[in-house]
Design a protein around this motif. Structure first.
Motif, PDB file in Angstrom:
ATOM      1  N   CYS A  48       0.858  -1.186   0.000  1.00  0.00           N
ATOM      2  CA  CYS A  48       0.000   0.000   0.000  1.00  0.00           C
ATOM      3  C   CYS A  48       0.886   1.225   0.000  1.00  0.00           C
ATOM      4  O   CYS A  48       2.059   1.175   0.405  1.00  0.00           O
ATOM      5  N   THR A  49       0.364   2.347  -0.456  1.00  0.00           N
ATOM      6  CA  THR A  49       1.112   3.595  -0.448  1.00  0.00           C
ATOM      7  C   THR A  49       1.351   4.041   0.991  1.00  0.00           C
ATOM      8  O   THR A  49       0.441   4.019   1.825  1.00  0.00           O
ATOM      9  N   ALA A  50       2.588   4.457   1.280  1.00  0.00           N
ATOM     10  CA  ALA A  50       2.946   4.817   2.654  1.00  0.00           C
ATOM     11  C   ALA A  50       2.155   6.025   3.144  1.00  0.00           C
ATOM     12  O   ALA A  50       1.754   6.086   4.306  1.00  0.00           O
ATOM     13  N   GLY A  53      -1.290   4.826   4.079  1.00  0.00           N
ATOM     14  CA  GLY A  53      -1.238   4.039   5.312  1.00  0.00           C
ATOM     15  C   GLY A  53      -1.017   4.903   6.543  1.00  0.00           C
ATOM     16  O   GLY A  53      -1.617   4.664   7.594  1.00  0.00           O
ATOM     17  N   LEU A  54      -0.156   5.922   6.425  1.00  0.00           N
ATOM     18  CA  LEU A  54       0.100   6.815   7.561  1.00  0.00           C
ATOM     19  C   LEU A  54      -1.141   7.633   7.892  1.00  0.00           C
ATOM     20  O   LEU A  54      -1.494   7.795   9.076  1.00  0.00           O
ATOM     21  N   LEU A  55      -1.818   8.155   6.876  1.00  0.00           N
ATOM     22  CA  LEU A  55      -3.045   8.922   7.111  1.00  0.00           C
ATOM     23  C   LEU A  55      -4.123   8.050   7.750  1.00  0.00           C
ATOM     24  O   LEU A  55      -4.818   8.493   8.679  1.00  0.00           O
ATOM     25  N   ALA A  56      -4.265   6.829   7.247  1.00  0.00           N
ATOM     26  CA  ALA A  56      -5.279   5.933   7.802  1.00  0.00           C
ATOM     27  C   ALA A  56      -4.979   5.614   9.265  1.00  0.00           C
ATOM     28  O   ALA A  56      -5.892   5.595  10.102  1.00  0.00           O
ATOM     29  N   THR A  57      -3.714   5.400   9.606  1.00  0.00           N
ATOM     30  CA  THR A  57      -3.364   5.086  10.995  1.00  0.00           C
ATOM     31  C   THR A  57      -3.604   6.279  11.910  1.00  0.00           C
ATOM     32  O   THR A  57      -4.143   6.128  13.015  1.00  0.00           O
ATOM     33  N   VAL A  58      -3.227   7.464  11.472  1.00  0.00           N
ATOM     34  CA  VAL A  58      -3.428   8.657  12.298  1.00  0.00           C
ATOM     35  C   VAL A  58      -4.906   8.925  12.527  1.00  0.00           C
ATOM     36  O   VAL A  58      -5.347   9.198  13.666  1.00  0.00           O
ATOM     37  N   HIS A 242      -1.129   1.021  -5.834  1.00  0.00           N
ATOM     38  CA  HIS A 242      -1.143  -0.376  -5.421  1.00  0.00           C
ATOM     39  C   HIS A 242      -2.581  -0.884  -5.428  1.00  0.00           C
ATOM     40  O   HIS A 242      -3.534  -0.100  -5.344  1.00  0.00           O
ATOM     41  N   THR A 243      -2.697  -2.164  -5.514  1.00  0.00           N
ATOM     42  CA  THR A 243      -4.041  -2.743  -5.538  1.00  0.00           C
ATOM     43  C   THR A 243      -4.755  -2.594  -4.196  1.00  0.00           C
ATOM     44  O   THR A 243      -5.989  -2.562  -4.145  1.00  0.00           O
ATOM     45  N   ALA A 244      -3.968  -2.486  -3.114  1.00  0.00           N
ATOM     46  CA  ALA A 244      -4.579  -2.370  -1.787  1.00  0.00           C
ATOM     47  C   ALA A 244      -4.968  -0.941  -1.440  1.00  0.00           C
ATOM     48  O   ALA A 244      -5.626  -0.730  -0.413  1.00  0.00           O
ATOM     49  N   ASP A 245      -4.568   0.050  -2.253  1.00  0.00           N
ATOM     50  CA  ASP A 245      -4.897   1.441  -1.935  1.00  0.00           C
ATOM     51  C   ASP A 245      -6.406   1.667  -1.920  1.00  0.00           C
ATOM     52  O   ASP A 245      -6.943   2.344  -1.025  1.00  0.00           O
ATOM     53  N   LEU A 246      -7.097   1.123  -2.916  1.00  0.00           N
ATOM     54  CA  LEU A 246      -8.547   1.301  -2.985  1.00  0.00           C
ATOM     55  C   LEU A 246      -9.231   0.650  -1.793  1.00  0.00           C
ATOM     56  O   LEU A 246     -10.158   1.225  -1.201  1.00  0.00           O
TER      57      LEU A 246
END
Length: 267
Positions: A48-50, A53-58, A242-246
């Motif tokens: 996944c795009t970093a 992933g960082l935005l989603a975690t925050v 990435h395929t997991a971004d969506l």
């Protein structure tokens, strides 16, 4: 002609006493495990795009802190459980051990409040602690450090902070390698029984401190020669889908909708 004394002509048989050097071996093995984990983390393959992933975690941690309903906590826990099932067994044990240890410490802190009759709502704090620490561990397990710092730079985090983070990670590896070499030298030179093990480790720490100071001075001189002004520009961002971004974006929107429905909108 010089005549040697009798004791000089006798064969000397020296058998050193056996000593336990477990503290050297154990310290060396743990240090090598940490260095190996850092090297593997730098070569980690991302699904996944970093930045996403960082935005989603925050955002997930922010909603966990503000949540007051257990339904949202159960929903986040279900999502994290799915991600935990995708990890290898050894990594899963390490992630869960850190999260459970933090949860136990938090539970011990809030236990007097529950004993004094402040309600069961105080138990939300250990649950939030477990979910938050697990989310951070999942972020660390799925993204390399350099990609996370680059994502922070894209979020307009000051360059000095990013520079400190990158420099700290590099120096942890360098000083870890120096400490491994010193521990190996100490183990090879440890012959016989050493009753002063703390003194030996203290000398090793002192040498490591002096070398770290010399490395910092060398780095300061090198940065002055390169006319470093405090600006730490990030390389141009090249977005690679990435395929997991969506999937991550859809799940994040669903969690935000669920949080707004449970916490913000009237029942």
């Amino acid at each position: 002609m010089l005549k040697l004394p009798d004791w000089a002509g006798q064969d000397e048989v020296y058998t050193p006493d056996r000593d336990r050097d477990y503290y050297i071996t154990r310290s060396l093995l743990r240090l090598m495990l940490v260095l190996d984990a850092l090297r593997q983390q730098a070569r980690r393959r991302q699904h996944c795009t970093a930045l996403l992933g960082l935005l989603a975690t925050v955002l997930l941690i922010l909603t966990l802190v503000l949540a007051q309903h257990t339904a949202y906590l159960w929903a986040v826990g279900a999502g994290e459980a799915v991600l935990l099932c995708l990890l290898p067994a050894r990594t899963l044990r390490r992630v869960l051990a850190g999260a459970l240890l933090a949860t136990l410490f938090c539970a011990l802190i809030v236990l007097p409040a529950l004993w004094l009759g402040n309600g069961q709502r105080v138990l939300l704090l250990p649950a939030k602690t477990f979910l938050t620490v697990t989310a951070l561990n999942l972020l660390q397990q799925n993204f390399a450090w350099h990609s996370l710092t680059h994502a922070c730079r894209q979020l307009r985090v000051p360059g000095v902070i990013i520079f400190i983070l990158d420099t700290t990670l590099r120096y942890i590896v360098l000083l870890g390698e120096e400490a491994a070499q010193l521990l190996t030298a100490l183990k090879l030179r440890s012959i016989g029984h050493n009753p002063h093990k703390g003194r030996a480790i203290g000398g090793l720490i002192g040498v490591l401190l002096l070398r770290s100071q010399q490395m910092s001075l060398d780095m300061y001189d090198a940065m002055r020669c390169r006319c470093f002004t405090g600006d730490y520009p990030a390389p141009p961002a090249r977005w690679q889908p990435h395929t997991a971004d969506l999937l991550v974006a859809v799940l994040l929107l669903l969690y935000l909708y669920l949080f707004c429905r449970l916490e913000l909108l009237p029942a």
